[in-house]
Design a protein around this motif. Sequence first.
Motif, PDB file in Angstrom:
ATOM      1  N   LEU A  36    -153.298 -27.587  -3.810  1.00 21.50           N
ATOM      2  CA  LEU A  36    -153.972 -28.701  -4.875  1.00 21.50           C
ATOM      3  C   LEU A  36    -155.361 -28.393  -4.408  1.00 21.50           C
ATOM      4  N   HIS A  37    -155.732 -28.575  -3.446  1.00 26.21           N
ATOM      5  CA  HIS A  37    -157.313 -27.862  -2.768  1.00 26.21           C
ATOM      6  C   HIS A  37    -157.822 -26.632  -3.762  1.00 26.21           C
ATOM      7  N   ALA A  38    -157.279 -25.410  -3.399  1.00 22.59           N
ATOM      8  CA  ALA A  38    -157.444 -24.017  -4.224  1.00 22.59           C
ATOM      9  C   ALA A  38    -157.503 -24.220  -5.474  1.00 22.59           C
ATOM     10  N   VAL A  39    -156.682 -24.840  -6.176  1.00 27.38           N
ATOM     11  CA  VAL A  39    -156.572 -25.559  -7.848  1.00 27.38           C
ATOM     12  C   VAL A  39    -157.492 -26.328  -7.673  1.00 27.38           C
ATOM     13  N   ASN A  40    -158.194 -26.911  -7.028  1.00 24.87           N
ATOM     14  CA  ASN A  40    -159.463 -27.431  -7.732  1.00 24.87           C
ATOM     15  C   ASN A  40    -160.052 -26.682  -7.373  1.00 24.87           C
ATOM     16  N   GLY A  41    -160.702 -25.615  -6.089  1.00 24.83           N
ATOM     17  CA  GLY A  41    -161.455 -25.223  -6.575  1.00 24.83           C
ATOM     18  C   GLY A  41    -161.452 -23.996  -7.728  1.00 24.83           C
ATOM     19  N   ARG A  42    -160.004 -24.114  -8.184  1.00 24.79           N
ATOM     20  CA  ARG A  42    -160.697 -22.397  -9.268  1.00 24.79           C
ATOM     21  C   ARG A  42    -160.963 -23.781 -10.533  1.00 24.79           C
ATOM     22  N   LEU A  43    -160.867 -24.813 -10.581  1.00 30.63           N
ATOM     23  CA  LEU A  43    -161.144 -25.703 -12.056  1.00 30.63           C
ATOM     24  C   LEU A  43    -163.100 -25.668 -11.917  1.00 30.63           C
ATOM     25  N   TRP A  44    -163.230 -25.981 -10.649  1.00 33.09           N
ATOM     26  CA  TRP A  44    -165.206 -26.082 -10.181  1.00 33.09           C
ATOM     27  C   TRP A  44    -165.421 -24.915 -10.970  1.00 33.09           C
ATOM     28  N   ASP A  45    -164.744 -23.420 -11.053  1.00 34.16           N
ATOM     29  CA  ASP A  45    -165.749 -22.172 -10.986  1.00 34.16           C
ATOM     30  C   ASP A  45    -164.972 -22.253 -12.233  1.00 34.16           C
ATOM     31  N   THR A  46    -163.899 -22.821 -13.625  1.00 30.55           N
ATOM     32  CA  THR A  46    -163.904 -22.697 -14.268  1.00 30.55           C
ATOM     33  C   THR A  46    -164.606 -23.238 -15.152  1.00 30.55           C
ATOM     34  N   GLU A  47    -164.802 -24.464 -14.866  1.00 32.01           N
ATOM     35  CA  GLU A  47    -165.718 -25.726 -15.573  1.00 32.01           C
ATOM     36  C   GLU A  47    -167.332 -24.926 -15.284  1.00 32.01           C
ATOM     37  N   ASP A  48    -168.083 -24.431 -14.273  1.00 32.65           N
ATOM     38  CA  ASP A  48    -168.751 -23.537 -14.099  1.00 32.65           C
ATOM     39  C   ASP A  48    -169.440 -22.141 -15.508  1.00 32.65           C
ATOM     40  N   ALA A 104    -151.307 -39.483  -3.534  1.00 29.14           N
ATOM     41  CA  ALA A 104    -151.463 -37.548  -3.429  1.00 29.14           C
ATOM     42  C   ALA A 104    -153.119 -38.610  -3.999  1.00 29.14           C
ATOM     43  N   SER A 105    -153.370 -39.331  -5.285  1.00 27.37           N
ATOM     44  CA  SER A 105    -154.441 -39.616  -6.357  1.00 27.37           C
ATOM     45  C   SER A 105    -155.627 -39.643  -5.341  1.00 27.37           C
ATOM     46  N   VAL A 106    -155.837 -40.372  -4.322  1.00 23.54           N
ATOM     47  CA  VAL A 106    -157.160 -40.469  -3.263  1.00 23.54           C
ATOM     48  C   VAL A 106    -156.485 -39.104  -2.348  1.00 23.54           C
ATOM     49  N   VAL A 107    -156.292 -38.400  -1.946  1.00 27.01           N
ATOM     50  CA  VAL A 107    -156.074 -37.030  -1.545  1.00 27.01           C
ATOM     51  C   VAL A 107    -156.891 -36.312  -2.789  1.00 27.01           C
ATOM     52  N   ASP A 108    -156.677 -36.062  -3.701  1.00 34.60           N
ATOM     53  CA  ASP A 108    -156.679 -35.666  -4.427  1.00 34.60           C
ATOM     54  C   ASP A 108    -158.415 -35.912  -5.203  1.00 34.60           C
ATOM     55  N   ARG A 109    -158.949 -36.946  -5.124  1.00 35.82           N
ATOM     56  CA  ARG A 109    -160.466 -37.535  -5.017  1.00 35.82           C
ATOM     57  C   ARG A 109    -161.087 -36.774  -3.325  1.00 35.82           C
ATOM     58  N   LEU A 110    -160.456 -36.471  -2.299  1.00 41.37           N
ATOM     59  CA  LEU A 110    -160.798 -36.485  -1.039  1.00 41.37           C
ATOM     60  C   LEU A 110    -161.385 -34.973  -1.850  1.00 41.37           C
ATOM     61  N   SER A 111    -160.428 -34.427  -1.622  1.00 45.69           N
ATOM     62  CA  SER A 111    -160.302 -32.569  -2.046  1.00 45.69           C
ATOM     63  C   SER A 111    -161.806 -31.974  -3.535  1.00 45.69           C
ATOM     64  N   VAL A 112    -161.840 -33.236  -4.662  1.00 40.62           N
ATOM     65  CA  VAL A 112    -162.969 -32.844  -4.739  1.00 40.62           C
ATOM     66  C   VAL A 112    -164.164 -33.418  -4.658  1.00 40.62           C
ATOM     67  N   LEU A 113    -164.578 -34.353  -3.732  1.00 45.22           N
ATOM     68  CA  LEU A 113    -165.731 -34.461  -3.429  1.00 45.22           C
ATOM     69  C   LEU A 113    -165.932 -33.272  -2.041  1.00 45.22           C
ATOM     70  N   THR A 114    -165.702 -32.798  -1.497  1.00 50.14           N
ATOM     71  CA  THR A 114    -165.052 -32.214  -1.150  1.00 50.14           C
ATOM     72  C   THR A 114    -165.773 -31.078  -1.140  1.00 50.14           C
ATOM     73  N   LEU A 115    -165.709 -30.654  -1.963  1.00 49.68           N
ATOM     74  CA  LEU A 115    -166.130 -29.017  -3.059  1.00 49.68           C
ATOM     75  C   LEU A 115    -167.911 -29.905  -3.504  1.00 49.68           C
ATOM     76  N   ARG A 116    -167.391 -30.810  -4.120  1.00 53.83           N
ATOM     77  CA  ARG A 116    -168.718 -31.478  -4.496  1.00 53.83           C
ATOM     78  C   ARG A 116    -169.570 -31.363  -3.198  1.00 53.83           C
ATOM     79  N   ILE A 117    -169.495 -31.653  -1.844  1.00 59.44           N
ATOM     80  CA  ILE A 117    -170.224 -31.360  -0.567  1.00 59.44           C
ATOM     81  C   ILE A 117    -170.338 -30.075  -0.835  1.00 59.44           C
ATOM     82  N   TRP A 118    -170.034 -28.498  -1.179  1.00 61.52           N
ATOM     83  CA  TRP A 118    -170.541 -28.030  -0.108  1.00 61.52           C
ATOM     84  C   TRP A 118    -171.190 -26.928  -1.637  1.00 61.52           C
ATOM     85  N   HIS A 119    -170.472 -27.473  -2.352  1.00 66.69           N
ATOM     86  CA  HIS A 119    -171.299 -26.869  -3.802  1.00 66.69           C
ATOM     87  C   HIS A 119    -172.887 -27.664  -3.498  1.00 66.69           C
ATOM     88  N   SER A 120    -173.119 -28.965  -3.436  1.00 65.44           N
ATOM     89  CA  SER A 120    -174.477 -29.569  -3.192  1.00 65.44           C
ATOM     90  C   SER A 120    -175.622 -28.847  -2.669  1.00 65.44           C
TER      91      SER A 120
END
Length: 394
Positions: A36-48, A104-120
């Motif tokens: 799930l975390h890997a898919v969120n990372g791919r989503l971030w990259d594709t949206e970019d 799982a919804s909360v874990v999903d939000r934590l995943s996206v927030l983790t990615l946002r922190i890293w990219h920022s």
Amino acid sequence: MTQNSPPLVLPAGMARTLATLQDKDQRRLDDTITRLHAVNGRLWDTEDRVRGTLLSAAQVADCKREIDQLNAERNMLAERADEVLGTLADAGCADAPLHTETLASVVDRLSVLTLRIWHSEQTAARDELARRRVPALHGQREELCAALDSLVTDVVSRRRRLPRHRRRRASSPDRPCASTEAGSLADIWLMRHGAYEGHRPGYHAPHEATLTADDRDGVCRSLPLPDSITAIVTSPIPRARQTASLISHLTGLPIVATSGLLAEWRAPSIVLGRTAETYPPAYRAWRARRLTNPSLRCEDGESLTDLHARARDCTQLLHRTAQRHGPLLAVSHKLLLGVLTRLHEGPTVFAAAAAGPWPFAERRLFPTHDQAQQHPSAHQEPGPWTPKHHGHRL
């Protein structure tokens, strides 16, 4: 996912609670949350990518299709995580206050927030707004982790209950619904074979091309498989069959079917072993007309209409096999897999399948008919704390 992206770290209290699960459930949950975390990372990259100013209309459309597919996979992985996380709740706490979202919804939000922190943090040195945002994002993460720990504690102690987890069923009459004994939809995982000898961009591999020695190790690195998988099906083409046999040997899972329906698109003989620089004129002429006339064939090659019809038959085979054996791993090839996952778009989806990335030995969940179509383009940036069904970034 972007290289060197951060791992998802669950809060300490939740991690201690999950350690009390049975080993099988722990392995299944770890694999699901990692993916799930890997898919969120791919989503971030594709949206970019889709925000790029130099993209053509066709490239934007391809990115939007990829976003839709990734969102469908994201939802399925979150649902699978909730199957395990839901066992933490006591079924007898019907009088406890209902929480508004699943774990799982909360874990999903934590995943996206983790990615946002890293990219920022990556852009903070050259972007003053990003630099000032980083401390606030870390504060949000601390608050979310504390809230998640508190929720887990309340759920286990019966002070709060979670929404019931429901799996969607495919309702299309021409898509047989693969069911487990409990009546829920059986997962089908699609996997591209490992890297083969002679591969290079634009190369049409001969039928007999085999795995490289190095990518036998690459296939091994794709393990462990999701714990629920019970059987393997494969294309008969050697590079796919070798991949499936290696996985079967390492996991003990049986290969229950080898089907030509899973074979790669049949390229005409005149291009086998060739790259784009040496394509003959007849093939170049066919390429120029294939999207306007998808039923057109180039010599002994397969037309786009023929490939799409075969993919439709393959879909029914996969669902029948999953109905008989349970969750499957299907080992196949990039073009066939790309058409399978976008079947509802028709024969001309071949072009998107050819252009879209699908790395060797990567596996993805096969979206069901309704999930593949229920997500409209989701590349706009939503506001804070967006639920997983309505976008990607926080």
